[in-house]
Scaffold this motif. Structure first.
Motif, PDB file in Angstrom:
ATOM      1  N   LYS B 133       0.896  -1.176   0.000  1.00 43.31           N
ATOM      2  CA  LYS B 133       0.000   0.000   0.000  1.00 43.31           C
ATOM      3  C   LYS B 133       0.915   1.201   0.000  1.00 43.31           C
ATOM      4  CE  LYS B 133      -3.704   0.934   2.615  1.00 43.31           C
ATOM      5  NZ  LYS B 133      -4.635   0.844   3.797  1.00 43.31           N
ATOM      6  N   ILE B 134       0.868   1.965  -1.063  1.00 45.73           N
ATOM      7  CA  ILE B 134       1.864   3.024  -1.196  1.00 45.73           C
ATOM      8  C   ILE B 134       1.231   4.386  -1.455  1.00 45.73           C
ATOM      9  CG2 ILE B 134       3.717   1.506  -1.968  1.00 45.73           C
ATOM     10  CD1 ILE B 134       2.943   2.038  -4.800  1.00 45.73           C
ATOM     11  N   ASN B 135       1.931   5.405  -0.990  1.00 44.33           N
ATOM     12  CA  ASN B 135       1.469   6.780  -1.193  1.00 44.33           C
ATOM     13  C   ASN B 135       2.596   7.649  -1.730  1.00 44.33           C
ATOM     14  OD1 ASN B 135      -1.299   6.709  -0.016  1.00 44.33           O
ATOM     15  ND2 ASN B 135      -0.123   5.983   1.755  1.00 44.33           N
ATOM     16  N   PHE B 136       2.283   8.356  -2.787  1.00 43.91           N
ATOM     17  CA  PHE B 136       3.227   9.327  -3.332  1.00 43.91           C
ATOM     18  C   PHE B 136       2.804  10.684  -2.798  1.00 43.91           C
ATOM     19  CE2 PHE B 136       3.164   5.652  -6.056  1.00 43.91           C
ATOM     20  CZ  PHE B 136       4.499   5.409  -6.306  1.00 43.91           C
ATOM     21  N   VAL B 137       3.479  11.090  -1.753  1.00 41.59           N
ATOM     22  CA  VAL B 137       3.018  12.230  -0.984  1.00 41.59           C
ATOM     23  C   VAL B 137       3.385  13.552  -1.638  1.00 41.59           C
ATOM     24  CG1 VAL B 137       3.031  13.311   1.301  1.00 41.59           C
ATOM     25  CG2 VAL B 137       3.295  10.827   1.085  1.00 41.59           C
ATOM     26  N   HIS B 138       4.614  13.592  -2.142  1.00 39.27           N
ATOM     27  CA  HIS B 138       5.118  14.872  -2.636  1.00 39.27           C
ATOM     28  C   HIS B 138       5.998  14.651  -3.857  1.00 39.27           C
ATOM     29  CE1 HIS B 138       7.021  18.850  -2.476  1.00 39.27           C
ATOM     30  NE2 HIS B 138       5.950  19.210  -1.766  1.00 39.27           N
ATOM     31  N   GLN B 139       6.056  15.648  -4.717  1.00 40.47           N
ATOM     32  CA  GLN B 139       6.845  15.510  -5.935  1.00 40.47           C
ATOM     33  C   GLN B 139       8.347  15.522  -5.662  1.00 40.47           C
ATOM     34  OE1 GLN B 139       4.411  18.224  -8.634  1.00 40.47           O
ATOM     35  NE2 GLN B 139       5.975  17.367 -10.003  1.00 40.47           N
ATOM     36  N   VAL B 140       9.064  14.828  -6.522  1.00 38.02           N
ATOM     37  CA  VAL B 140      10.520  14.793  -6.411  1.00 38.02           C
ATOM     38  C   VAL B 140      11.111  15.477  -7.638  1.00 38.02           C
ATOM     39  CG1 VAL B 140      12.541  13.293  -6.276  1.00 38.02           C
ATOM     40  CG2 VAL B 140      10.441  12.633  -5.133  1.00 38.02           C
ATOM     41  N   LYS B 141      12.138  16.268  -7.402  1.00 40.55           N
ATOM     42  CA  LYS B 141      12.763  16.978  -8.515  1.00 40.55           C
ATOM     43  C   LYS B 141      14.110  16.354  -8.859  1.00 40.55           C
ATOM     44  CE  LYS B 141      10.748  21.247  -6.884  1.00 40.55           C
ATOM     45  NZ  LYS B 141      11.096  21.877  -5.590  1.00 40.55           N
ATOM     46  N   VAL B 164       7.933   1.627   5.005  1.00 32.45           N
ATOM     47  CA  VAL B 164       8.973   2.414   4.334  1.00 32.45           C
ATOM     48  C   VAL B 164       8.542   3.873   4.250  1.00 32.45           C
ATOM     49  CG1 VAL B 164      10.349   2.712   2.248  1.00 32.45           C
ATOM     50  CG2 VAL B 164       9.610   0.423   2.920  1.00 32.45           C
ATOM     51  N   VAL B 165       9.458   4.745   4.616  1.00 35.50           N
ATOM     52  CA  VAL B 165       9.220   6.179   4.458  1.00 35.50           C
ATOM     53  C   VAL B 165      10.399   6.780   3.706  1.00 35.50           C
ATOM     54  CG1 VAL B 165       8.866   8.375   5.637  1.00 35.50           C
ATOM     55  CG2 VAL B 165       7.896   6.283   6.602  1.00 35.50           C
ATOM     56  N   SER B 166      10.111   7.489   2.633  1.00 35.25           N
ATOM     57  CA  SER B 166      11.164   8.129   1.847  1.00 35.25           C
ATOM     58  C   SER B 166      11.036   9.642   1.972  1.00 35.25           C
ATOM     59  CB  SER B 166      11.053   7.728   0.381  1.00 35.25           C
ATOM     60  OG  SER B 166      11.173   6.328   0.249  1.00 35.25           O
ATOM     61  N   LYS B 167      12.176  10.265   2.216  1.00 34.29           N
ATOM     62  CA  LYS B 167      12.151  11.711   2.411  1.00 34.29           C
ATOM     63  C   LYS B 167      13.180  12.405   1.533  1.00 34.29           C
ATOM     64  CE  LYS B 167      10.834  11.677   7.304  1.00 34.29           C
ATOM     65  NZ  LYS B 167      11.263  12.065   8.670  1.00 34.29           N
ATOM     66  N   VAL B 168      12.890  13.639   1.190  1.00 31.26           N
ATOM     67  CA  VAL B 168      13.888  14.536   0.618  1.00 31.26           C
ATOM     68  C   VAL B 168      14.060  15.639   1.651  1.00 31.26           C
ATOM     69  CG1 VAL B 168      14.433  16.164  -1.212  1.00 31.26           C
ATOM     70  CG2 VAL B 168      13.267  14.010  -1.769  1.00 31.26           C
ATOM     71  N   GLY B 169      15.187  15.635   2.305  1.00 34.85           N
ATOM     72  CA  GLY B 169      15.357  16.536   3.435  1.00 34.85           C
ATOM     73  C   GLY B 169      14.381  16.131   4.529  1.00 34.85           C
ATOM     74  N   ASP B 170      13.538  17.050   4.928  1.00 34.69           N
ATOM     75  CA  ASP B 170      12.557  16.739   5.970  1.00 34.69           C
ATOM     76  C   ASP B 170      11.200  16.382   5.400  1.00 34.69           C
ATOM     77  OD1 ASP B 170      14.388  17.220   7.955  1.00 34.69           O
ATOM     78  OD2 ASP B 170      13.868  19.352   8.149  1.00 34.69           O
ATOM     79  N   ILE B 171      11.096  16.514   4.086  1.00 41.41           N
ATOM     80  CA  ILE B 171       9.781  16.333   3.472  1.00 41.41           C
ATOM     81  C   ILE B 171       9.549  14.888   3.043  1.00 41.41           C
ATOM     82  CG2 ILE B 171       8.292  17.052   1.553  1.00 41.41           C
ATOM     83  CD1 ILE B 171      10.195  19.664   1.614  1.00 41.41           C
ATOM     84  N   VAL B 172       8.484  14.328   3.537  1.00 38.10           N
ATOM     85  CA  VAL B 172       8.110  12.976   3.139  1.00 38.10           C
ATOM     86  C   VAL B 172       7.604  13.009   1.706  1.00 38.10           C
ATOM     87  CG1 VAL B 172       6.543  11.033   3.544  1.00 38.10           C
ATOM     88  CG2 VAL B 172       7.537  12.250   5.487  1.00 38.10           C
ATOM     89  N   VAL B 173       8.213  12.188   0.852  1.00 39.30           N
ATOM     90  CA  VAL B 173       7.780  12.160  -0.555  1.00 39.30           C
ATOM     91  C   VAL B 173       7.043  10.878  -0.888  1.00 39.30           C
ATOM     92  CG1 VAL B 173       9.573  13.724  -1.380  1.00 39.30           C
ATOM     93  CG2 VAL B 173      10.032  11.261  -1.282  1.00 39.30           C
ATOM     94  N   PHE B 174       7.311   9.858  -0.085  1.00 43.25           N
ATOM     95  CA  PHE B 174       6.716   8.556  -0.359  1.00 43.25           C
ATOM     96  C   PHE B 174       6.611   7.783   0.945  1.00 43.25           C
ATOM     97  CE2 PHE B 174       7.496   4.007  -0.897  1.00 43.25           C
ATOM     98  CZ  PHE B 174       6.674   3.639  -1.947  1.00 43.25           C
ATOM     99  N   ASP B 175       5.506   7.046   1.088  1.00 43.87           N
ATOM    100  CA  ASP B 175       5.504   6.042   2.151  1.00 43.87           C
ATOM    101  C   ASP B 175       4.767   4.812   1.676  1.00 43.87           C
ATOM    102  OD1 ASP B 175       2.664   5.884   3.329  1.00 43.87           O
ATOM    103  OD2 ASP B 175       3.061   8.046   3.377  1.00 43.87           O
ATOM    104  N   GLY B 176       5.087   3.710   2.282  1.00 44.49           N
ATOM    105  CA  GLY B 176       4.463   2.459   1.844  1.00 44.49           C
ATOM    106  C   GLY B 176       4.526   1.401   2.920  1.00 44.49           C
ATOM    107  N   LEU B 177       3.560   0.512   2.868  1.00 48.28           N
ATOM    108  CA  LEU B 177       3.555  -0.646   3.750  1.00 48.28           C
ATOM    109  C   LEU B 177       3.660  -1.882   2.859  1.00 48.28           C
ATOM    110  CD1 LEU B 177       3.293  -0.932   6.859  1.00 48.28           C
ATOM    111  CD2 LEU B 177       0.926  -1.617   6.469  1.00 48.28           C
ATOM    112  N   PHE B 178       4.752  -2.612   3.028  1.00 46.85           N
ATOM    113  CA  PHE B 178       5.033  -3.755   2.161  1.00 46.85           C
ATOM    114  C   PHE B 178       4.853  -5.061   2.912  1.00 46.85           C
ATOM    115  CE2 PHE B 178       7.002  -1.978  -1.690  1.00 46.85           C
ATOM    116  CZ  PHE B 178       7.092  -0.644  -1.309  1.00 46.85           C
ATOM    117  N   GLU B 179       4.226  -5.984   2.220  1.00 48.02           N
ATOM    118  CA  GLU B 179       4.119  -7.337   2.756  1.00 48.02           C
ATOM    119  C   GLU B 179       5.061  -8.210   1.926  1.00 48.02           C
ATOM    120  OE1 GLU B 179       0.627 -10.711   3.446  1.00 48.02           O
ATOM    121  OE2 GLU B 179       0.238  -8.938   2.255  1.00 48.02           O
ATOM    122  N   MET B 180       6.120  -8.695   2.547  1.00 48.75           N
ATOM    123  CA  MET B 180       7.120  -9.480   1.830  1.00 48.75           C
ATOM    124  C   MET B 180       7.012 -10.955   2.204  1.00 48.75           C
ATOM    125  SD  MET B 180       8.455  -6.912   0.281  1.00 48.75           S
ATOM    126  CE  MET B 180       9.913  -7.512  -0.587  1.00 48.75           C
TER     127      MET B 180
END
Lengths: 187, 187
Positions: B133-141, B164-180
């Motif tokens: 389940k993934i979210n693209f929170v903010h744009q990446v340049k 998983v949480v992906s950030k650019v600086g302090d800004i969250v750009v992506f988060d996801g919950l993965f079932e592996m």
DNA sequence: TACTTATTAGTACCAACTACTAAGACCAAG
DNA sequence: CTTGGTCTTAGTAGTTGGTACTAATAAGTA
């Protein structure tokens, strides 16, 4: 635990060889607890070359081919589009990539195909994925043709909900629900 | 053209095989215009292994190169790993990644980075994504450094849930919950 | 000429196959 | 229950590219 059935064994065989292409038929036969002939029939069916050929192809500089398989190329061929309604794309996994990269990449490519299709089906210049719920239902084998179908479920002025189902033959290998965000040209 | 004397031939043999390790004894015999036995005695004297062993060692080197290359290519650099607990990777968005359709690449690479990180954090030979389940929170340049953090939420003998949480600086750009899904393998 | 080194020939054997034939196992439907 | 289909196993012949060994011959030298 009992032996696997044919389809499962073949899927696992692909997987096994992708992580370790250096296994002989004999080792594979012992691993899967079947005869060596069964392994050979499996390889034949899956178009997997023998050990020496596998090793040779690894040794030769196929790394260039592999390197060129970057994600943007892996969006598949879009075969049908009905703008803002539905679209279809086909992605064939080539055998040269599978052994080394497939394992890691499988999920990524299936997602990439689906995601690209969602972008393509929306008739807007800028389309962004907002969120997605995805399922990797079944393993994909060597040389499988993955046919992906996107259907727009609903669409407002900014958001579209798109359902994607990817199949190999009749078997669903991937499905996902994508929420796409888009901007009209003059935003 | 006269034949070489032994020492010259052996020196040339080493040279030949270093540039082209794929030659059989037969081909070498023809090349040097000597018998196949002479070539074999030469290899014996020089401690040069047979064709298949040569290829195998090339393949092993190549495989490691390719693996690290393709992994790096897809995932970015994994900077920290605490097996089965958490991991971090960094991915810098280059122009080539955004090359055709910026938005397409963005989603796919962010997903790929997260997905790869989930594979890497699990200490098992075969790890497959089951769902996400993934979210693209903010744009990446372009030139943004995306730092991705994976945290294992729970883990059974077959399934791991990873956040998983992906950030650019302090800004969250992506988060996801993965079932592996993973398989233990005693090989 | 005798001695030594270098080369060639030939045999038996091996691993890891391909390509093929044939038979048995297992299940599913008529 | 039996027929038919798929799946699996067994076995043979032939291939490639070798190893390991013995024996004979050619070439160079003291």
């Amino acid at each position: 635990m009992g032996k696997y059935k044919k389809s499962t064994r073949q899927a696992l065989l692909v997987d096994k060889l992708s992580t370790n292409p250096f296994m002989t038929d004999d080792q594979l036969a012992q691993y899967f607890d079947v005869s060596i002939q069964t392994i050979r029939l499996d390889r034949l069916a899956l178009n997997i070359p023998e050990l020496r050929e596998r090793i040779k192809s690894v040794a030769k500089e196929e790394k260039n081919k592999i390197r060129s398989l970057s994600l943007q190329e892996v969006t598949g061929d879009i075969t049908e589009v009905e703008m803002n309604k539905r679209a279809t794309s086909v992605f064939e996994v080539e055998e040269s990539h599978t052994f080394l990269k497939y394992n890691v990449a499988r999920g990524q490519y299936l997602f990439a195909q689906a995601n690209s299709l969602c972008v393509a089906v929306i008739d807007q210049p800028v389309v962004l994925t907002k969120s997605a719920k995805i399922n990797f239902v079944h393993q994909v084998k060597v040389q499988d043709k993955v046919v992906s179908n996107a259907t727009v479920q609903s669409m407002t002025s900014k958001i579209a909900i798109i359902d994607v189902v990817s199949k190999v033959g009749d078997i669903v290998v991937f499905d996902g629900l994508f929420e796409m965000y888009f901007k009209k040209e003059d935003d």
